[in-house]
Design an enzyme around this catalytic site. Sequence first.
Site, PDB file in Angstrom:
ATOM      1  N   ASP A 177      -3.110  12.028   1.585  1.00  0.00           N
ATOM      2  CA  ASP A 177      -3.166  13.485   1.698  1.00  0.00           C
ATOM      3  C   ASP A 177      -4.467  13.987   1.069  1.00  0.00           C
ATOM      4  O   ASP A 177      -5.366  13.194   0.723  1.00  0.00           O
ATOM      5  CB  ASP A 177      -1.906  14.144   1.118  1.00  0.00           C
ATOM      6  CG  ASP A 177      -1.826  14.076  -0.409  1.00  0.00           C
ATOM      7  OD1 ASP A 177      -2.745  13.517  -1.045  1.00  0.00           O
ATOM      8  OD2 ASP A 177      -0.838  14.591  -0.963  1.00  0.00           O
ATOM      9  N   CYS A 231      -1.457   9.321  -2.393  1.00  0.00           N
ATOM     10  CA  CYS A 231      -1.403  10.781  -2.550  1.00  0.00           C
ATOM     11  C   CYS A 231      -1.707  11.056  -4.021  1.00  0.00           C
ATOM     12  O   CYS A 231      -2.345  10.227  -4.674  1.00  0.00           O
ATOM     13  CB  CYS A 231      -0.063  11.354  -2.069  1.00  0.00           C
ATOM     14  SG  CYS A 231       1.403  10.870  -2.993  1.00  0.00           S
ATOM     15  N   GLY A 232      -1.293  12.189  -4.546  1.00  0.00           N
ATOM     16  CA  GLY A 232      -1.596  12.482  -5.951  1.00  0.00           C
ATOM     17  C   GLY A 232      -0.972  11.458  -6.879  1.00  0.00           C
ATOM     18  O   GLY A 232      -1.622  10.905  -7.763  1.00  0.00           O
ATOM     19  N   THR A 233       0.318  11.203  -6.664  1.00  0.00           N
ATOM     20  CA  THR A 233       1.039  10.241  -7.504  1.00  0.00           C
ATOM     21  C   THR A 233       1.413   8.961  -6.775  1.00  0.00           C
ATOM     22  O   THR A 233       1.810   7.986  -7.422  1.00  0.00           O
ATOM     23  CB  THR A 233       2.369  10.868  -7.979  1.00  0.00           C
ATOM     24  OG1 THR A 233       3.132  11.228  -6.812  1.00  0.00           O
ATOM     25  CG2 THR A 233       2.132  12.099  -8.848  1.00  0.00           C
ATOM     26  N   GLY A 234       1.395   8.985  -5.464  1.00  0.00           N
ATOM     27  CA  GLY A 234       1.912   7.869  -4.651  1.00  0.00           C
ATOM     28  C   GLY A 234       3.403   7.998  -4.394  1.00  0.00           C
ATOM     29  O   GLY A 234       3.958   7.250  -3.585  1.00  0.00           O
ATOM     30  N   VAL A 235       4.038   8.939  -5.064  1.00  0.00           N
ATOM     31  CA  VAL A 235       5.501   9.046  -4.987  1.00  0.00           C
ATOM     32  C   VAL A 235       5.949   9.650  -3.655  1.00  0.00           C
ATOM     33  O   VAL A 235       6.707   9.034  -2.902  1.00  0.00           O
ATOM     34  CB  VAL A 235       6.060   9.867  -6.175  1.00  0.00           C
ATOM     35  CG1 VAL A 235       7.553  10.112  -5.997  1.00  0.00           C
ATOM     36  CG2 VAL A 235       5.791   9.149  -7.483  1.00  0.00           C
ATOM     37  N   HIS A 276       8.720 -10.976  -4.270  1.00  0.00           N
ATOM     38  CA  HIS A 276      10.183 -10.899  -4.334  1.00  0.00           C
ATOM     39  C   HIS A 276      10.792  -9.929  -3.329  1.00  0.00           C
ATOM     40  O   HIS A 276      11.897 -10.151  -2.842  1.00  0.00           O
ATOM     41  CB  HIS A 276      10.630 -10.466  -5.740  1.00  0.00           C
ATOM     42  CG  HIS A 276      10.415 -11.515  -6.784  1.00  0.00           C
ATOM     43  ND1 HIS A 276      10.937 -11.435  -8.054  1.00  0.00           N
ATOM     44  CD2 HIS A 276       9.713 -12.685  -6.755  1.00  0.00           C
ATOM     45  CE1 HIS A 276      10.589 -12.501  -8.763  1.00  0.00           C
ATOM     46  NE2 HIS A 276       9.825 -13.279  -7.994  1.00  0.00           N
ATOM     47  N   ASN A 277      10.101  -8.837  -3.065  1.00  0.00           N
ATOM     48  CA  ASN A 277      10.707  -7.761  -2.247  1.00  0.00           C
ATOM     49  C   ASN A 277      10.099  -7.661  -0.854  1.00  0.00           C
ATOM     50  O   ASN A 277      10.524  -6.832  -0.055  1.00  0.00           O
ATOM     51  CB  ASN A 277      10.583  -6.408  -2.964  1.00  0.00           C
ATOM     52  CG  ASN A 277      10.906  -6.487  -4.438  1.00  0.00           C
ATOM     53  OD1 ASN A 277      10.040  -6.285  -5.291  1.00  0.00           O
ATOM     54  ND2 ASN A 277      12.131  -6.808  -4.774  1.00  0.00           N
ATOM     55  N   ARG A 291      -4.293  10.477  -8.652  1.00  0.00           N
ATOM     56  CA  ARG A 291      -4.339  11.220  -9.912  1.00  0.00           C
ATOM     57  C   ARG A 291      -3.749  10.397 -11.053  1.00  0.00           C
ATOM     58  O   ARG A 291      -3.621  10.900 -12.173  1.00  0.00           O
ATOM     59  CB  ARG A 291      -3.570  12.536  -9.760  1.00  0.00           C
ATOM     60  CG  ARG A 291      -4.217  13.496  -8.763  1.00  0.00           C
ATOM     61  CD  ARG A 291      -3.332  14.711  -8.510  1.00  0.00           C
ATOM     62  NE  ARG A 291      -3.973  15.626  -7.566  1.00  0.00           N
ATOM     63  CZ  ARG A 291      -3.318  16.550  -6.861  1.00  0.00           C
ATOM     64  NH1 ARG A 291      -2.018  16.688  -7.001  1.00  0.00           N
ATOM     65  NH2 ARG A 291      -3.969  17.338  -6.025  1.00  0.00           N
ATOM     66  N   ARG A 348      16.062 -17.136  -2.221  1.00  0.00           N
ATOM     67  CA  ARG A 348      17.040 -16.158  -2.723  1.00  0.00           C
ATOM     68  C   ARG A 348      16.522 -14.731  -2.572  1.00  0.00           C
ATOM     69  O   ARG A 348      17.311 -13.788  -2.436  1.00  0.00           O
ATOM     70  CB  ARG A 348      17.404 -16.454  -4.181  1.00  0.00           C
ATOM     71  CG  ARG A 348      16.291 -16.210  -5.187  1.00  0.00           C
ATOM     72  CD  ARG A 348      16.731 -16.594  -6.594  1.00  0.00           C
ATOM     73  NE  ARG A 348      15.803 -16.166  -7.630  1.00  0.00           N
ATOM     74  CZ  ARG A 348      14.687 -16.796  -7.945  1.00  0.00           C
ATOM     75  NH1 ARG A 348      14.325 -17.883  -7.271  1.00  0.00           N
ATOM     76  NH2 ARG A 348      13.910 -16.343  -8.920  1.00  0.00           N
ATOM     77  N   HIS A 349      15.202 -14.603  -2.548  1.00  0.00           N
ATOM     78  CA  HIS A 349      14.626 -13.259  -2.382  1.00  0.00           C
ATOM     79  C   HIS A 349      14.867 -12.742  -0.965  1.00  0.00           C
ATOM     80  O   HIS A 349      15.038 -11.540  -0.762  1.00  0.00           O
ATOM     81  CB  HIS A 349      13.141 -13.278  -2.722  1.00  0.00           C
ATOM     82  CG  HIS A 349      12.883 -13.748  -4.117  1.00  0.00           C
ATOM     83  ND1 HIS A 349      13.311 -13.061  -5.221  1.00  0.00           N
ATOM     84  CD2 HIS A 349      12.275 -14.877  -4.580  1.00  0.00           C
ATOM     85  CE1 HIS A 349      12.968 -13.721  -6.317  1.00  0.00           C
ATOM     86  NE2 HIS A 349      12.345 -14.837  -5.953  1.00  0.00           N
ATOM     87  N   ARG A 353      18.225 -11.129  -0.751  1.00  0.00           N
ATOM     88  CA  ARG A 353      18.270  -9.794  -1.366  1.00  0.00           C
ATOM     89  C   ARG A 353      17.547  -8.765  -0.500  1.00  0.00           C
ATOM     90  O   ARG A 353      17.988  -7.619  -0.384  1.00  0.00           O
ATOM     91  CB  ARG A 353      17.677  -9.860  -2.772  1.00  0.00           C
ATOM     92  CG  ARG A 353      18.562 -10.676  -3.703  1.00  0.00           C
ATOM     93  CD  ARG A 353      17.852 -11.173  -4.926  1.00  0.00           C
ATOM     94  NE  ARG A 353      18.723 -12.041  -5.709  1.00  0.00           N
ATOM     95  CZ  ARG A 353      18.294 -12.798  -6.703  1.00  0.00           C
ATOM     96  NH1 ARG A 353      17.031 -12.801  -7.058  1.00  0.00           N
ATOM     97  NH2 ARG A 353      19.145 -13.565  -7.367  1.00  0.00           N
TER      98      ARG A 353
END
Length: 146
Positions: free
Chosen positions: A8, A65-69, A98-99, A109, A132-133, A136
Amino acid sequence: MKIGIGNDHAAVDMKNDIVAYLEEKGHEVINYGTDTSESCSYPEYGENVGRAVVGGEVELGILICGTGVGISLAANKVKGVRAVVCSEPYSAKLSRQHNNTNVLAFGARVVGIEMAKMIVDEWLNAEFMGGRHQTRVDMIMAIEER
Ligand code: RB5
């Protein structure tokens, strides 16, 4: 590798620096983000990069973005996306091992450019460990079907 990048208005400079860094390393980067500082809405870019990854236009996605959130939350709403927001390289590496994350997000930021490069490097260089990953990750993806 072909990588999709989205951002953004808070992350135009960081995006440009990361694109240059990735291209220097020989990656092909497709820009799905904004290129101006005019205020815009991050969900659009998170969704577009998420869809590009899941649709196979690009192998992996990077969002800033600013936070990535916010932008990672949006990407995670696309079926098949496993996006992680990281502000340090250890979690970035483990999120791949793992994920099996297919989208990386961080905040312009929150982290400086050198930390951002380390996060990107650890994430791109890591490989999913399976075993095992995989079980999951399969459990996570099954949530999308319920
Ligand atoms: C934009 O001001 C800001 O909200 C956005 O870049 C991001 O940080 C949201 O999560």
